[in-house]
Design a protein around this motif. Structure first.
Motif, PDB file in Angstrom:
ATOM      1  N   LYS A  95       2.608  15.492  15.752  1.00 15.51           N
ATOM      2  CA  LYS A  95       3.069  14.384  14.914  1.00 15.51           C
ATOM      3  C   LYS A  95       1.944  13.997  13.951  1.00 15.51           C
ATOM      4  O   LYS A  95       0.775  14.023  14.315  1.00 15.51           O
ATOM      5  N   THR A  96       2.335  13.623  12.724  1.00 17.99           N
ATOM      6  CA  THR A  96       1.306  13.308  11.720  1.00 17.99           C
ATOM      7  C   THR A  96       0.933  11.830  11.706  1.00 17.99           C
ATOM      8  O   THR A  96      -0.070  11.452  11.108  1.00 17.99           O
ATOM      9  N   GLY A  97       1.795  10.977  12.291  1.00 18.67           N
ATOM     10  CA  GLY A  97       1.538   9.541  12.238  1.00 18.67           C
ATOM     11  C   GLY A  97       1.986   8.906  10.928  1.00 18.67           C
ATOM     12  O   GLY A  97       1.806   7.713  10.713  1.00 18.67           O
ATOM     13  N   LYS A  98       2.570   9.712  10.010  1.00 23.32           N
ATOM     14  CA  LYS A  98       3.045   9.180   8.723  1.00 23.32           C
ATOM     15  C   LYS A  98       4.522   8.812   8.831  1.00 23.32           C
ATOM     16  O   LYS A  98       5.291   9.481   9.543  1.00 23.32           O
ATOM     17  N   LYS A  99       4.900   7.752   8.079  1.00 20.11           N
ATOM     18  CA  LYS A  99       6.296   7.273   8.117  1.00 20.11           C
ATOM     19  C   LYS A  99       6.956   7.451   6.752  1.00 20.11           C
ATOM     20  O   LYS A  99       6.391   7.063   5.736  1.00 20.11           O
ATOM     21  N   VAL A 100       8.166   8.018   6.751  1.00 14.48           N
ATOM     22  CA  VAL A 100       8.905   8.213   5.494  1.00 14.48           C
ATOM     23  C   VAL A 100      10.283   7.575   5.622  1.00 14.48           C
ATOM     24  O   VAL A 100      10.958   7.734   6.644  1.00 14.48           O
ATOM     25  N   ALA A 101      10.695   6.855   4.549  1.00 14.82           N
ATOM     26  CA  ALA A 101      12.064   6.323   4.491  1.00 14.82           C
ATOM     27  C   ALA A 101      12.870   7.172   3.511  1.00 14.82           C
ATOM     28  O   ALA A 101      12.423   7.416   2.386  1.00 14.82           O
ATOM     29  N   VAL A 102      14.028   7.639   3.961  1.00 19.70           N
ATOM     30  CA  VAL A 102      14.936   8.407   3.099  1.00 19.70           C
ATOM     31  C   VAL A 102      16.129   7.491   2.816  1.00 19.70           C
ATOM     32  O   VAL A 102      16.799   7.037   3.757  1.00 19.70           O
ATOM     33  N   ILE A 103      16.409   7.222   1.542  1.00 20.59           N
ATOM     34  CA  ILE A 103      17.470   6.266   1.201  1.00 20.59           C
ATOM     35  C   ILE A 103      18.684   7.033   0.689  1.00 20.59           C
ATOM     36  O   ILE A 103      18.667   7.595  -0.404  1.00 20.59           O
ATOM     37  N   GLY A 104      19.709   7.092   1.539  1.00 18.17           N
ATOM     38  CA  GLY A 104      20.912   7.868   1.206  1.00 18.17           C
ATOM     39  C   GLY A 104      21.039   9.055   2.135  1.00 18.17           C
ATOM     40  O   GLY A 104      20.095   9.833   2.292  1.00 18.17           O
ATOM     41  N   SER A 105      22.220   9.192   2.797  1.00 24.41           N
ATOM     42  CA  SER A 105      22.372  10.246   3.815  1.00 24.41           C
ATOM     43  C   SER A 105      23.356  11.329   3.395  1.00 24.41           C
ATOM     44  O   SER A 105      24.060  11.898   4.220  1.00 24.41           O
ATOM     45  N   GLY A 106      23.427  11.610   2.071  1.00 26.21           N
ATOM     46  CA  GLY A 106      24.212  12.767   1.618  1.00 26.21           C
ATOM     47  C   GLY A 106      23.453  14.044   1.954  1.00 26.21           C
ATOM     48  O   GLY A 106      22.409  14.000   2.633  1.00 26.21           O
ATOM     49  N   PRO A 107      23.943  15.196   1.501  1.00 26.32           N
ATOM     50  CA  PRO A 107      23.271  16.452   1.851  1.00 26.32           C
ATOM     51  C   PRO A 107      21.810  16.508   1.404  1.00 26.32           C
ATOM     52  O   PRO A 107      20.975  17.098   2.103  1.00 26.32           O
ATOM     53  N   ALA A 108      21.467  15.847   0.280  1.00 24.05           N
ATOM     54  CA  ALA A 108      20.061  15.858  -0.162  1.00 24.05           C
ATOM     55  C   ALA A 108      19.207  15.070   0.827  1.00 24.05           C
ATOM     56  O   ALA A 108      18.149  15.552   1.273  1.00 24.05           O
ATOM     57  N   GLY A 109      19.654  13.859   1.193  1.00 26.30           N
ATOM     58  CA  GLY A 109      18.888  13.026   2.119  1.00 26.30           C
ATOM     59  C   GLY A 109      18.780  13.672   3.488  1.00 26.30           C
ATOM     60  O   GLY A 109      17.713  13.644   4.119  1.00 26.30           O
ATOM     61  N   LEU A 110      19.879  14.267   3.962  1.00 24.98           N
ATOM     62  CA  LEU A 110      19.859  14.883   5.298  1.00 24.98           C
ATOM     63  C   LEU A 110      18.907  16.079   5.332  1.00 24.98           C
ATOM     64  O   LEU A 110      18.127  16.236   6.277  1.00 24.98           O
ATOM     65  N   ALA A 111      18.963  16.925   4.301  1.00 25.58           N
ATOM     66  CA  ALA A 111      18.076  18.101   4.286  1.00 25.58           C
ATOM     67  C   ALA A 111      16.621  17.651   4.204  1.00 25.58           C
ATOM     68  O   ALA A 111      15.749  18.179   4.906  1.00 25.58           O
ATOM     69  N   CYS A 112      16.357  16.654   3.363  1.00 27.69           N
ATOM     70  CA  CYS A 112      14.992  16.141   3.199  1.00 27.69           C
ATOM     71  C   CYS A 112      14.494  15.570   4.534  1.00 27.69           C
ATOM     72  O   CYS A 112      13.382  15.885   4.985  1.00 27.69           O
ATOM     73  N   ALA A 113      15.329  14.761   5.178  1.00 29.66           N
ATOM     74  CA  ALA A 113      14.934  14.121   6.431  1.00 29.66           C
ATOM     75  C   ALA A 113      14.676  15.165   7.519  1.00 29.66           C
ATOM     76  O   ALA A 113      13.702  15.076   8.272  1.00 29.66           O
ATOM     77  N   GLN A 114      15.558  16.170   7.608  1.00 30.14           N
ATOM     78  CA  GLN A 114      15.385  17.174   8.663  1.00 30.14           C
ATOM     79  C   GLN A 114      14.080  17.952   8.473  1.00 30.14           C
ATOM     80  O   GLN A 114      13.333  18.183   9.433  1.00 30.14           O
ATOM     81  N   GLN A 115      13.800  18.318   7.239  1.00 35.15           N
ATOM     82  CA  GLN A 115      12.567  19.083   6.984  1.00 35.15           C
ATOM     83  C   GLN A 115      11.326  18.231   7.292  1.00 35.15           C
ATOM     84  O   GLN A 115      10.370  18.719   7.886  1.00 35.15           O
ATOM     85  N   LEU A 116      11.366  16.953   6.877  1.00 29.94           N
ATOM     86  CA  LEU A 116      10.203  16.081   7.103  1.00 29.94           C
ATOM     87  C   LEU A 116       9.968  15.852   8.596  1.00 29.94           C
ATOM     88  O   LEU A 116       8.821  15.814   9.056  1.00 29.94           O
ATOM     89  N   ALA A 117      11.060  15.687   9.361  1.00 32.29           N
ATOM     90  CA  ALA A 117      10.909  15.489  10.808  1.00 32.29           C
ATOM     91  C   ALA A 117      10.301  16.734  11.439  1.00 32.29           C
ATOM     92  O   ALA A 117       9.456  16.650  12.340  1.00 32.29           O
ATOM     93  N   ARG A 118      10.712  17.902  10.949  1.00 32.98           N
ATOM     94  CA  ARG A 118      10.175  19.156  11.508  1.00 32.98           C
ATOM     95  C   ARG A 118       8.700  19.346  11.137  1.00 32.98           C
ATOM     96  O   ARG A 118       7.987  20.106  11.791  1.00 32.98           O
TER      97      ARG A 118
END
Ligand SMILES: Cc1cc2nc3c(=O)[nH]c(=O)nc-3n(C[C@H](O)[C@H](O)[C@H](O)COP(=O)(O)OP(=O)(O)OC[C@H]3O[C@@H](n4cnc5c(N)ncnc54)[C@H](O)[C@@H]3O)c2cc1C
Ligand code: SF4
Length: 484
Positions: A150-173
């Motif tokens: 874990k990096t200890g960094k926090k990211v907020a993704v605003i909007g859960s369409g395919p762009a937000g979901l792909a972005c969130a999944q990659q960042l979590a990984r």
């Protein structure tokens, strides 16, 4: 490659639809999957071309040939032909977070670019993609992929369409703590509330959300960032609470038709109509006054995907008739391959919804609406020339009790989120951010998908979400190992 002589021996054979009379009785998907043998035979047709245009050029510019996420199509065609489905699924997921979405609703620019499309017989790439990922889910091969550290960094993704979901999944990984904020009750954006269930059932989204929650992504629903009232979240406070923000709120401002009679009852934006039906199917409460096509003559103004979805939904609700008007001239039945291939050609296409019985008319401009007792009853139209100028003497009227405006979206909503953050906009009113770092005019605020590029496709939203995650990862840690 698949089978060396496969393309000579096997004819293209694609998924069929259930008959119209059956499928318009319900909102479920109606595509009939191929058998395993049929999919393998189709994969055998792939020639593993020296330059596989299907795979895409790697450019993020619209209109470039091939797959926007650069799916490694010849590789997984071969794996399917060999019967190695698990490796095919791993390969497919290395470039695309959600192939079960694109395998259902992508227009498949890969197939237009396929070498075998030069004589109209491309490999059935989309069908093979869908078969791989459906099998992967059935076989239990798709599981949460947890980061090693874990990096200890926090990211907020605003909007859960395919762009937000792909972005969130990659960042979590990549090991970041990711929070997705969505103003509606469920995740998916237009996948859930725009695209009807008969094109893509919503349980496919739900199981991806379970996977993402397993990867540590936290979803906040009913959280309208920059909105007012219950659940409103102030984006300026988020700038302090998070190390980076990703704006993936889509392009939600619809194009209007401000002509006489526009204020009559019975004229609605497509996106006032379609989400209601999706919510009914999903057993969610419907907001606003119910809009139904039942027993009405319906006219859909606009010829794209949204227009088609209005047609299919209207037929399922029991419309008396559906007519679709398009201001552009009718495209050619067949493209000139010498001029268009491997690019996406302009040609006559008939969507499954249009094939359910819609009348289509081209080069038509609607000049006014009229009605009685405040309700719309007629459209007053005229034919236009190739410069969109009305042709005198070609005026005509159409009867309609329901008119759906499906003329696209102009840009994201500016009020609220974007104004409060003060991010710069480009000339078209989209969030200004380039495709090398996806950074807005605020250094720790990024943007991707329709909010950045304007209305587009699910596959482009996935692509941008992935690249935006890479950019954020690099911004937060100085480097990135995330794949494109
Ligand atoms: C009716 C319709 C049919 C379509 N059919 C197809 C198709 O068949 N194939 C295809 O490839 N493409 C299709 N498209 C286009 C495709 O759906 C979009 O290009 C894609 O969904 C864009 O993804 P996105 O993540 O950028 O935005 P969206 O999918 O629009 O998601 C944005 C999300 O952000 C949320 N949001 C916005 N602002 C805020 C805020 N301030 N706070 C919290 N949440 C917020 C929204 O509620 C939404 O959930 C269609 C579009 C429509 C309208
Ligand atoms: S262009 Fe068509 S035949 Fe060539 S590698 Fe791609 S899918 Fe196979």
């Amino acid at each position: 490659m698949g089978k060396v002589t496969g393309f000579l021996e096997v004819e293209r054979h694609d998924r069929k639809y259930t008959p119209v009379v059956e499928r318009i009785k319900h909102y479920n998907e109606f595509v009939i999957p191929l058998t395993e043998k049929e999919v393998r035979d189709q994969a055998a047709r792939c020639m593993n071309c020296g330059i596989p245009y299907c795979h895409g050029t790697g450019s993020v510019a619209p209109g470039t040939p091939g797959c926007p996420v650069n799916n490694q199509i010849p590789d997984w065609n071969d794996l399917v032909y060999q019967g190695n489905w698990e490796e095919a699924a791993r390969n497919l997921h290395s470039t695309n977070n959600f192939p079960e979405f694109t395998g259902r609703i992508c227009p498949a620019p890969c197939e237009a670019s396929c070498t075998l499309n030069i004589d109209d017989n491309p490999v059935t790439i989309k069908t093979i993609e869908c078969a791989i990922v459906d099998r992967a889910w059935e076989s239990g091969w798709i599981k949460p992929e947890l980061p090693a550290v874990k990096t200890g960094k926090k990211v907020a993704v605003i909007g859960s369409g395919p762009a937000g979901l792909a972005c969130a999944q990659q960042l979590a990984r990549a090991g970041h703590e990711v929070h997705v904020f969505e103003k509606y009750a469920k995740a998916g954006g237009l996948l859930r509330y725009g695209i009807p269930d008969f094109k893509m059932e919503k349980h496919y989204i739900d199981r991806r959300i379970v996977q993402m929650e397993g990867e540590g992504v936290v979803f906040h629903y009913g959280a309208h960032v920059g909105g007012s009232g219950d659940g409103a979240v102030d984006p300026r406070a988020m700038l302090n609470d998070y190390d980076a923000l990703a704006l993936t709120g889509g392009a939600e401002a619809p194009r209007d038709l401000p002509i006489p009679g526009r204020d009559l009852a019975g004229i609605h934006y497509a996106m006032d109509f379609l989400p209601q039906q999706n919510r009914r199917v999903g057993k969610e409460p419907v907001t606003g006054t119910d809009i139904f096509a039942t027993d009405k003559h319906v006219v859909v103004i606009g010829g794209g995907d949204t227009g088609s979805d209005c047609i299919g939904t209207s037929f399922r609700q029991g419309a008396k008739s559906v007519t679709q008007l398009e201001i552009m001239p009718a495209p050619p039945e067949r493209e000139n391959k010498g001029l268009t291939w491997p690019n996406w050609p302009l040609k006559m296409r008939t969507s499954s919804s249009q094939a359910e019985g819609a009348a289509r008319d081209y080069a038509v401009l609607t000049q006014s609406f009229s009605g009685t007792e405040g309700k719309v009853a007629k459209l007053h139209c005229v034919r236009v020339d190739d410069k969109f100028k009305p042709v005198p003497g070609t005026e005509f009227e159409l009867e309609a009790e329901l008119i759906l405006l499906a003329m696209g979206f102009v840009h994201p909503v500016h009020e609220g989120l974007l104004k409060l953050l003060g991010v710069e906009l480009d000339q078209r009113g989209n969030v200004r951010a380039n495709t090398s770092d996806y950074q807005t005019s605020r250094p720790n605020v990024f943007s991707a998908g329709d909010m950045r590029r304007g209305q587009s496709l699910v596959v482009w939203a996935i692509r941008e979400g992935r690249l935006c995650a890479q950019a954020i990862d690099r911004f937060l840690t100085g480097r990135t190992d995330l794949p494109r």
